[in-house]
Design an enzyme around this catalytic site. Sequence first.
Site, PDB file in Angstrom:
ATOM      1  N   GLU A  85       0.813  -1.223   0.000  1.00 49.03           N
ATOM      2  CA  GLU A  85       0.000   0.000   0.000  1.00 49.03           C
ATOM      3  C   GLU A  85       0.851   1.281   0.000  1.00 49.03           C
ATOM      4  O   GLU A  85       0.693   2.155   0.863  1.00 49.03           O
ATOM      5  CB  GLU A  85      -0.985  -0.031   1.170  1.00 49.03           C
ATOM      6  CG  GLU A  85      -1.945  -1.200   1.049  1.00 49.03           C
ATOM      7  CD  GLU A  85      -3.113  -1.172   2.017  1.00 49.03           C
ATOM      8  OE1 GLU A  85      -3.107  -0.357   2.959  1.00 49.03           O
ATOM      9  OE2 GLU A  85      -4.053  -1.976   1.810  1.00 49.03           O
TER      10      GLU A  85
ATOM     11  N   GLU B  32      -5.202  -8.430  -0.726  1.00 53.30           N
ATOM     12  CA  GLU B  32      -5.995  -8.224   0.487  1.00 53.30           C
ATOM     13  C   GLU B  32      -7.423  -7.920   0.068  1.00 53.30           C
ATOM     14  O   GLU B  32      -7.654  -7.112  -0.836  1.00 53.30           O
ATOM     15  CB  GLU B  32      -5.473  -7.046   1.331  1.00 53.30           C
ATOM     16  CG  GLU B  32      -4.156  -7.258   2.011  1.00 53.30           C
ATOM     17  CD  GLU B  32      -3.752  -6.052   2.863  1.00 53.30           C
ATOM     18  OE1 GLU B  32      -4.663  -5.309   3.330  1.00 53.30           O
ATOM     19  OE2 GLU B  32      -2.544  -5.841   3.054  1.00 53.30           O
TER      20      GLU B  32
END
Length: 542
Positions: free
Chosen positions: A186, A315
């Site tokens: 991320e 995810e």
Amino acid sequence: MNLTTRHLAPGLAALIATAVLSAADTPEVIRTVSADLQQVNGPLNTMFKRCVGAGRANEGLRADWQRQLTVVRRECGFEYIRFHGLFCDDMGVYREVGGKPEYNWHYIDELFDFLHGIGMKPFVELGFMPTGLASGSQTIFWWKGNITPPKDYAKWEAFIAAFVRHCTERYGADEVRSWYFEVWNEPNLDGFWMGNPQKKPWAEWAPGGRAEYFKLYASTARAVKSIDPAYRVGGPATAGCGWVPEFIEFCNTSHVPVDFVSTHTYGVDVGYLDETGTAGTALSLNPNSIFGEVREMRQIIAKSPSPKLELHFTEWSSSYTPSDPFHDSYHSAAYILDKLKNCGDAAQSMSYWTFTDIFEEGGPRWQAFHGGFGLINYQDIKKSAYRAYQFLNRLGATELKSSDSSSWICTDSSGGVQALIWDFTNTFPGKDTINQIFYRRDLPAKPKGVIALNLSHLPAGKYAMETYKVGYRVNDPYATYRDLGAPAQLTKDQVSKIKAENNGAPVDVRTVEIGPDGKFTHQFDLRENDAVLITFTPQKLR
């Protein structure tokens, strides 16, 4: 067709009225699920169990983590596992003595050897930054993962090459060619990536942070490929499907190797990473949440200069906070099945975040059921969400064409048939009430009517038919936990009680005899957000 009751699971007699209807009952059929064993859709797409997530690498050295993953691997079938922190200081991988780098793979070897021993592979997230290589001191989480770029890209590249070379020497090139190497986590969130030396606000910083991440990616990809050009490397591992078009364009124009695109998605409209659950989250009211983004990313890739790139959602979950009671609620099972079914073949994997509540981004948790990401809680109690993956793993390898979009009907090589049927009803609280309040309540499920399962061209003979169920107060350990007063800490007796009342046993076991016409019809009641798995196993003549 002849039905003979053989066994009813203890404590479930009251459910039989809703699970199986006698021939004398003639209620109106609300929904029909039909499949013909001669109408094959093709091999079952098992992207749902390709990968699963976990918190961080160092947690993987714990006995309880390893015990739980062994069970999850066996019962849910996950093939790969991804986690943060492989290069954090608690893994002891890097130091410099007199300015000269030294590498240490002892802890990584222990973890990877364990995974190999239970038949799993690492989906290798390359991060975070070892302190000895870091350009700054900014960290994230209780365990202080360093989120800054390397102080020396040449040393970083040499470190990555040494790591990949070591993996090759230990496990062999053929094995490592089956792995995935994902660069960072991320980086489009400044909490995870400090490619921002001017400390600008995020909106102003993002383009600069993106450029620095692309530099990191190029350096890392070169290092991986320097050991074996066939090794798979990708990114950008972003939150919320960010940077994907820009990442593909960068790799194309800069001639940087890329084998797959990875990104993340969570099904919330309100909230943010909230480790304590004090700010609150609210599930998205968009019926296309999760799978809408998966399909969109596939379309972006298809229109890009690299249209055949694999797509991995490394995810995904209903919520991105480890303090969200929806994760513990019975609603989560049908939610998972709905989202996965509607993804179709757009992604090569959908890695559920996470397999266990042993997850310490905010430090050790203080409650037995705290809304953690996991399919299993600290005490090895299997949540309702666990049953969704357990049911999916029991499906045969061949998918039949089904008349119903909220079902999978499959066959296996032994002649068995499996029908997984669910109801997904939007019972979300809306934006005015957060999950942290709404899903702590007792939320009874409303009836959805009678389901008729119709199968045709079944080979004649006797079958053992087993019916499994998850829903409100059926394999619903969170309800049992609330009945006990929701204690922060559970006694051994309380743990035993919760497990015994939610043990995953079939709600009905019987023998069915299929006649020469090969037809079978079975009716059962379904409630909101129930999921039912019905399996048929041929009985061999003795």
